[in-house]
Motif scaffolding. Structure first.
Motif, PDB file in Angstrom:
ATOM      1  N   GLU A   1      20.117  10.855 -85.550  1.00  0.00           N
ATOM      2  CA  GLU A   1      20.118  10.535 -84.031  1.00  0.00           C
ATOM      3  C   GLU A   1      19.152  11.482 -83.258  1.00  0.00           C
ATOM      4  OE1 GLU A   1      24.075  12.583 -84.817  1.00  0.00           O
ATOM      5  OE2 GLU A   1      22.942  10.994 -85.717  1.00  0.00           O
TER       6      GLU A   1
ATOM      7  N   PHE B   1      15.993   9.466 -82.610  1.00  0.00           N
ATOM      8  CA  PHE B   1      15.962   8.239 -81.692  1.00  0.00           C
ATOM      9  C   PHE B   1      14.790   8.388 -80.471  1.00  0.00           C
ATOM     10  CE2 PHE B   1      20.356   6.565 -82.868  1.00  0.00           C
ATOM     11  CZ  PHE B   1      19.987   6.427 -83.869  1.00  0.00           C
ATOM     12  N   HIS B   2      14.716   9.558 -79.977  1.00  0.00           N
ATOM     13  CA  HIS B   2      13.690   9.400 -78.767  1.00  0.00           C
ATOM     14  C   HIS B   2      12.350   9.455 -79.137  1.00  0.00           C
ATOM     15  CE1 HIS B   2      13.904  13.745 -79.873  1.00  0.00           C
ATOM     16  NE2 HIS B   2      12.804  13.782 -79.195  1.00  0.00           N
TER      17      HIS B   2
ATOM     18  N   ARG C   1      12.002   5.760 -80.245  1.00  0.00           N
ATOM     19  CA  ARG C   1      11.711   4.776 -79.118  1.00  0.00           C
ATOM     20  C   ARG C   1      10.090   5.059 -78.500  1.00  0.00           C
ATOM     21  NH1 ARG C   1      15.274   2.660 -75.367  1.00  0.00           N
ATOM     22  NH2 ARG C   1      16.973   3.527 -76.047  1.00  0.00           N
TER      23      ARG C   1
ATOM     24  N   SER D   1      24.833  -4.229 -91.178  1.00  0.00           N
ATOM     25  CA  SER D   1      25.010  -4.412 -89.700  1.00  0.00           C
ATOM     26  C   SER D   1      26.661  -4.601 -89.333  1.00  0.00           C
ATOM     27  CB  SER D   1      24.226  -5.407 -89.128  1.00  0.00           C
ATOM     28  OG  SER D   1      24.730  -6.594 -89.797  1.00  0.00           O
TER      29      SER D   1
ATOM     30  N   ILE E   1      26.328   2.131 -87.021  1.00  0.00           N
ATOM     31  CA  ILE E   1      26.249   2.415 -85.631  1.00  0.00           C
ATOM     32  C   ILE E   1      24.967   2.975 -85.232  1.00  0.00           C
ATOM     33  CG2 ILE E   1      27.093   4.076 -83.854  1.00  0.00           C
ATOM     34  CD1 ILE E   1      29.773   3.874 -85.188  1.00  0.00           C
ATOM     35  N   LEU E   2      24.224   3.676 -86.173  1.00  0.00           N
ATOM     36  CA  LEU E   2      22.791   4.040 -85.880  1.00  0.00           C
ATOM     37  C   LEU E   2      21.874   2.975 -85.824  1.00  0.00           C
ATOM     38  CD1 LEU E   2      22.852   6.921 -88.645  1.00  0.00           C
ATOM     39  CD2 LEU E   2      22.621   7.219 -86.303  1.00  0.00           C
TER      40      LEU E   2
ATOM     41  N   SER F   1      22.613  -0.242 -85.085  1.00  0.00           N
ATOM     42  CA  SER F   1      23.088  -1.046 -84.018  1.00  0.00           C
ATOM     43  C   SER F   1      22.307  -0.398 -82.794  1.00  0.00           C
ATOM     44  CB  SER F   1      24.492  -0.911 -83.673  1.00  0.00           C
ATOM     45  OG  SER F   1      24.611  -1.682 -82.503  1.00  0.00           O
ATOM     46  N   TYR F   2      22.219   0.910 -82.591  1.00  0.00           N
ATOM     47  CA  TYR F   2      21.488   1.645 -81.625  1.00  0.00           C
ATOM     48  C   TYR F   2      19.862   1.312 -81.743  1.00  0.00           C
ATOM     49  CZ  TYR F   2      19.606   4.952 -78.143  1.00  0.00           C
ATOM     50  OH  TYR F   2      19.172   5.530 -77.016  1.00  0.00           O
ATOM     51  N   LEU F   3      19.381   1.408 -82.983  1.00  0.00           N
ATOM     52  CA  LEU F   3      18.219   1.047 -83.128  1.00  0.00           C
ATOM     53  C   LEU F   3      17.682  -0.377 -82.784  1.00  0.00           C
ATOM     54  CD1 LEU F   3      17.466   3.165 -86.515  1.00  0.00           C
ATOM     55  CD2 LEU F   3      16.448   3.571 -84.008  1.00  0.00           C
ATOM     56  N   LYS F   4      18.573  -1.370 -82.965  1.00  0.00           N
ATOM     57  CA  LYS F   4      18.239  -2.763 -82.658  1.00  0.00           C
ATOM     58  C   LYS F   4      17.925  -3.026 -81.246  1.00  0.00           C
ATOM     59  CE  LYS F   4      20.218  -4.622 -86.985  1.00  0.00           C
ATOM     60  NZ  LYS F   4      21.349  -5.321 -87.508  1.00  0.00           N
ATOM     61  N   GLY F   5      18.645  -2.327 -80.389  1.00  0.00           N
ATOM     62  CA  GLY F   5      18.326  -2.343 -79.074  1.00  0.00           C
ATOM     63  C   GLY F   5      17.076  -2.041 -78.723  1.00  0.00           C
TER      64      GLY F   5
END
Length: 150
Positions: free
Chosen positions: A44, A47-48, A51, A78, A94-95, A97-101
């Motif tokens: 995580e 992630f920044h 993104r 998933s 969960i990781l 799911s966040y990336l799919k955002g």
């Protein structure tokens, strides 16, 4: 199409570092235009950066157990609530799911290793894991061709 891979695994725990080895293999392939994010045991933290890079495709690669040792598979986790084997703080579903955002496509690439080879402190991966990583590289080439010019 911008493609990225997020490697997960503790490089001080033997074969758990298999995906970092895979990342180095990908970087050595001039024909693959992938950005590698080395998440190690705190993915995580990347992630920044992911993104900011804004990839169309992210492949989350992690060592796993439960299948034949040496097997490399793209797996849909998933909706998997039982996938808890990890060396990181958050389970892979969960990781992802966040990336799919913020990523159009997110895949999970599981590299099966021998659980015995991740239990002790060891900076090296086994020969068996090296072979598995090379097989995973072939899978990355397949993924690359599927998502090419998408």
């Amino acid at each position: 199409m911008k493609k990225a891979i997020l490697t997960i695994g503790n490089t001080l725990r033997g074969d758990d570092g298999i995906t970092s080895y895979l990342g180095k293999l990908i970087e050595g392939e001039e024909s693959l235009d992938w950005k590698i994010f080395y998440g190690e045991d705190v993915p995580e933290s990347q992630f920044h950066k992911i993104r900011e890079y804004k990839p169309d495709l992210v492949v989350v690669a992690d060592a796993m157990t439960g299948m034949k040792i040496g097997q490399v598979e793209v797996i849909d986790i998933s909706n998997e609530r039982d996938y808890m084997y990890s060396t990181h703080n958050l389970p892979a579903p969960i990781l992802m799911s966040y990336l799919k955002g913020f990523c159009k496509s997110v895949l999970f690439l599981g590299l099966t290793v021998d659980l015995e080879n991740v239990l002790e402190i060891n900076e090296n991966i086994s020969k068996e894991a090296e072979i598995t990583a090379r097989n995973a590289l072939k899978k990355v080439f397949e993924i690359d061709s599927i998502f090419d010019n998408d």
